[in-house]
Design a protein around this motif. Structure first.
Motif, PDB file in Angstrom:
ATOM      1  N   MET A 104      92.335  19.525  16.121  1.00 40.18           N
ATOM      2  CA  MET A 104      93.077  18.288  15.940  1.00 40.18           C
ATOM      3  C   MET A 104      94.581  18.528  16.106  1.00 40.18           C
ATOM      4  N   THR A 120      94.741  10.562  10.386  1.00 37.01           N
ATOM      5  CA  THR A 120      93.552  10.711  11.224  1.00 37.01           C
ATOM      6  C   THR A 120      92.291  10.571  10.390  1.00 37.01           C
ATOM      7  N   SER A 148      87.941  11.119  11.141  1.00 35.75           N
ATOM      8  CA  SER A 148      86.917  11.511  12.102  1.00 35.75           C
ATOM      9  C   SER A 148      85.534  11.443  11.475  1.00 35.75           C
ATOM     10  N   TRP A 172      82.017  13.019  12.264  1.00 36.40           N
ATOM     11  CA  TRP A 172      81.499  14.110  13.079  1.00 36.40           C
ATOM     12  C   TRP A 172      79.983  14.026  13.226  1.00 36.40           C
ATOM     13  N   SER A 229      83.172  14.155  17.634  1.00 35.53           N
ATOM     14  CA  SER A 229      83.676  13.197  16.647  1.00 35.53           C
ATOM     15  C   SER A 229      84.036  11.875  17.299  1.00 35.53           C
ATOM     16  N   SER A 236      86.977   9.613  16.458  1.00 38.16           N
ATOM     17  CA  SER A 236      88.192   9.807  15.663  1.00 38.16           C
ATOM     18  C   SER A 236      89.186   8.671  15.838  1.00 38.16           C
TER      19      SER A 236
END
Length: 157
Positions: free
Chosen positions: A1, A50, A52, A54, A64, A66
């Motif tokens: 990331m 952020t 996500s 997964w 992901s 995201s």
């Protein structure tokens, strides 16, 4: 990331050199009583928050869905009511937000990520005459960082 953040920061800096501050968002605009605000200059862009979800593909590989939030903050010291004669400053701020959106819409941060797609936007005000234009972008990330060593060698050959 981390590569996503760096790529977004670099792309914004190249596309909008007039911005005075570009950084990861860690609350610089919302200081608490226990913490002094970090000195930011305006206009600025903050990237963060952020999220996500997964999905495991197998063998240590994940994918992901995201989200990343990008906030453009502008200080609003101009009087912008209709009879002020400077109400065009409202348009200038909104055009700056549109410019940021256009710079990021479709931008591919890394080879492992799909291009950014805007999914939500809003604007709001903060104390101190600060206007914030917030845009949330979605992307898919393919992560092989936990792939088993033997499989890495096998897939690279």
């Amino acid at each position: 990331m981390e590569e996503i953040f760096i790529a977004i920061m670099e792309h914004i800096a190249e596309t909008m050199p007039e911005l005075s501050y570009i950084d990861e968002d860690y609350g610089q605009l919302e200081p608490t009583e226990d913490q002094d605000s970090y000195p930011v200059t305006f206009p600025c862009v903050l990237i963060g928050n952020t999220e996500s979800d997964w999905n495991d593909i197998g063998y240590g590989v994940q994918k992901s869905e995201s989200l990343v939030t990008v906030r453009l903050a502008i200080d609003c010291y101009d009087d912008t009511h209709y009879t002020s004669g400077t109400y065009q400053k409202v348009r200038e701020r909104q055009l700056k937000a549109k410019e940021l959106y256009k710079a990021l819409q479709g931008f591919q941060c890394t080879e492992e990520a799909t291009p950014l797609v805007r999914v939500k936007s809003r604007d709001y005000s903060l104390p101190g005459n600060i206007k914030v234009y917030e845009t949330m972008f979605s992307f898919t990330l393919h992560d092989e960082s936990a792939m088993q060593e033997g499989l890495k060698k096998f897939t690279l050959q």
